[in-house]
Design a protein around this motif. Structure first.
Motif, short mmCIF file in Angstrom:
data_model
loop_
_atom_site.label_atom_id
_atom_site.label_comp_id
_atom_site.label_asym_id
_atom_site.label_seq_id
_atom_site.Cartn_x
_atom_site.Cartn_y
_atom_site.Cartn_z
N ALA A 1 -5.45 -4.61 -2.92
CA ALA A 1 -5.71 -5.41 -4.12
C ALA A 1 -4.89 -4.89 -5.30
O ALA A 1 -4.33 -5.69 -6.08
CB ALA A 1 -7.19 -5.40 -4.47
N LYS A 2 -4.81 -3.59 -5.43
CA LYS A 2 -4.02 -2.99 -6.50
C LYS A 2 -2.55 -3.39 -6.37
O LYS A 2 -1.90 -3.75 -7.36
CB LYS A 2 -4.16 -1.46 -6.46
CG LYS A 2 -3.43 -0.74 -7.57
CD LYS A 2 -3.62 0.76 -7.48
CE LYS A 2 -2.49 1.32 -6.68
NZ LYS A 2 -2.46 2.78 -6.59
N LYS B 1 -0.36 -5.64 -9.02
CA LYS B 1 0.91 -5.12 -9.53
C LYS B 1 2.04 -6.12 -9.28
O LYS B 1 2.86 -6.37 -10.16
CB LYS B 1 1.25 -3.78 -8.89
CG LYS B 1 2.52 -3.15 -9.44
CD LYS B 1 2.85 -1.86 -8.72
CE LYS B 1 4.10 -1.21 -9.22
NZ LYS B 1 5.26 -2.06 -9.39
N ASP B 2 2.06 -6.70 -8.08
CA ASP B 2 3.09 -7.70 -7.77
C ASP B 2 2.98 -8.91 -8.69
O ASP B 2 3.99 -9.43 -9.17
CB ASP B 2 2.98 -8.15 -6.31
CG ASP B 2 3.40 -7.06 -5.33
OD1 ASP B 2 4.06 -6.08 -5.76
OD2 ASP B 2 3.07 -7.19 -4.13
N THR B 3 1.76 -9.35 -8.95
CA THR B 3 1.54 -10.50 -9.82
C THR B 3 2.00 -10.19 -11.24
O THR B 3 2.68 -11.00 -11.88
CB THR B 3 0.06 -10.91 -9.82
OG1 THR B 3 -0.32 -11.24 -8.47
CG2 THR B 3 -0.19 -12.11 -10.72
N VAL B 4 1.64 -9.03 -11.74
CA VAL B 4 2.05 -8.61 -13.08
C VAL B 4 3.57 -8.53 -13.16
O VAL B 4 4.18 -9.00 -14.13
CB VAL B 4 1.39 -7.27 -13.48
CG1 VAL B 4 2.02 -6.71 -14.74
CG2 VAL B 4 -0.10 -7.45 -13.66
N ASP B 5 4.20 -7.97 -12.15
CA ASP B 5 5.66 -7.87 -12.14
C ASP B 5 6.30 -9.26 -12.14
O ASP B 5 7.30 -9.48 -12.84
CB ASP B 5 6.13 -7.07 -10.92
CG ASP B 5 5.83 -5.59 -11.01
OD1 ASP B 5 5.49 -5.10 -12.12
OD2 ASP B 5 5.90 -4.90 -9.96
N ASN B 6 5.72 -10.19 -11.38
CA ASN B 6 6.26 -11.55 -11.35
C ASN B 6 6.12 -12.24 -12.70
O ASN B 6 7.03 -12.93 -13.15
CB ASN B 6 5.56 -12.38 -10.27
CG ASN B 6 5.95 -11.98 -8.87
OD1 ASN B 6 7.00 -11.37 -8.67
ND2 ASN B 6 5.12 -12.31 -7.91
N VAL B 7 4.99 -12.06 -13.37
CA VAL B 7 4.77 -12.65 -14.69
C VAL B 7 5.75 -12.04 -15.70
O VAL B 7 6.37 -12.77 -16.49
CB VAL B 7 3.32 -12.45 -15.15
CG1 VAL B 7 3.15 -12.80 -16.62
CG2 VAL B 7 2.37 -13.27 -14.29
N LYS B 8 5.92 -10.74 -15.65
CA LYS B 8 6.89 -10.08 -16.56
C LYS B 8 8.30 -10.62 -16.34
O LYS B 8 9.04 -10.88 -17.29
CB LYS B 8 6.88 -8.58 -16.34
CG LYS B 8 5.71 -7.86 -16.93
CD LYS B 8 5.82 -6.37 -16.68
CE LYS B 8 4.66 -5.59 -17.24
NZ LYS B 8 4.78 -4.15 -16.95
N GLU B 9 8.63 -10.79 -15.09
CA GLU B 9 9.96 -11.29 -14.73
C GLU B 9 10.17 -12.71 -15.28
O GLU B 9 11.23 -13.03 -15.84
CB GLU B 9 10.11 -11.29 -13.20
CG GLU B 9 11.51 -11.48 -12.71
CD GLU B 9 11.59 -11.32 -11.21
OE1 GLU B 9 11.86 -12.33 -10.53
OE2 GLU B 9 11.35 -10.19 -10.71
N MET C 1 0.85 -1.17 0.00
CA MET C 1 0.00 0.00 0.00
C MET C 1 0.90 1.23 0.00
O MET C 1 1.85 1.32 0.75
CB MET C 1 -0.90 -0.03 1.24
CG MET C 1 -1.72 1.23 1.42
SD MET C 1 -2.78 1.20 2.86
CE MET C 1 -4.22 0.50 2.14
N SER C 2 0.57 2.18 -0.85
CA SER C 2 1.36 3.39 -0.91
C SER C 2 1.13 4.23 0.35
O SER C 2 0.10 4.11 1.02
CB SER C 2 0.97 4.21 -2.14
OG SER C 2 -0.34 4.73 -1.99
N LEU C 3 2.09 5.04 0.66
CA LEU C 3 1.98 5.89 1.86
C LEU C 3 0.79 6.83 1.73
O LEU C 3 0.03 7.01 2.69
CB LEU C 3 3.27 6.67 2.08
CG LEU C 3 3.30 7.56 3.32
CD1 LEU C 3 3.07 6.73 4.58
CD2 LEU C 3 4.61 8.31 3.40
N ASP C 4 0.60 7.42 0.55
CA ASP C 4 -0.54 8.33 0.36
C ASP C 4 -1.87 7.59 0.53
O ASP C 4 -2.80 8.12 1.14
CB ASP C 4 -0.49 8.97 -1.04
CG ASP C 4 0.62 9.99 -1.17
OD1 ASP C 4 1.09 10.50 -0.13
OD2 ASP C 4 1.01 10.28 -2.32
#
Length: 69
Positions: free
Chosen positions: A51-52, A56-64, A1-4
């Protein structure tokens, strides 16, 4: 989760709780309901941000994995 996002959702939850308590103390049912709604909004924002981040983590893992192939 982002700080903002964390700050925003926490602000809504705290503000909502304060309004809810104020409504209970003064007998103002509308203010109490407004506070409950604002608290729920804060929780929803928190869950959506989580959830966002998960997506994002899942997409990054797939890209990797695709880059390795």
């Amino acid at each position: 989760m982002s700080l903002d996002g964390k700050i925003d959702s926490t602000k809504d939850k705290i503000s909502g709780k304060a309004k809810e308590v104020e409504g209970k103390v003064t007998g103002d049912k509308a203010r109490e309901a407004q506070g409950k709604a604002e608290g729920v909004l804060g929780k929803v924002k928190e869950k959506l941000d989580d959830a966002k981040d998960a997506v994002k983590d899942t997409v990054d893992n797939v890209k990797e994995k695709l880059d390795k192939d």
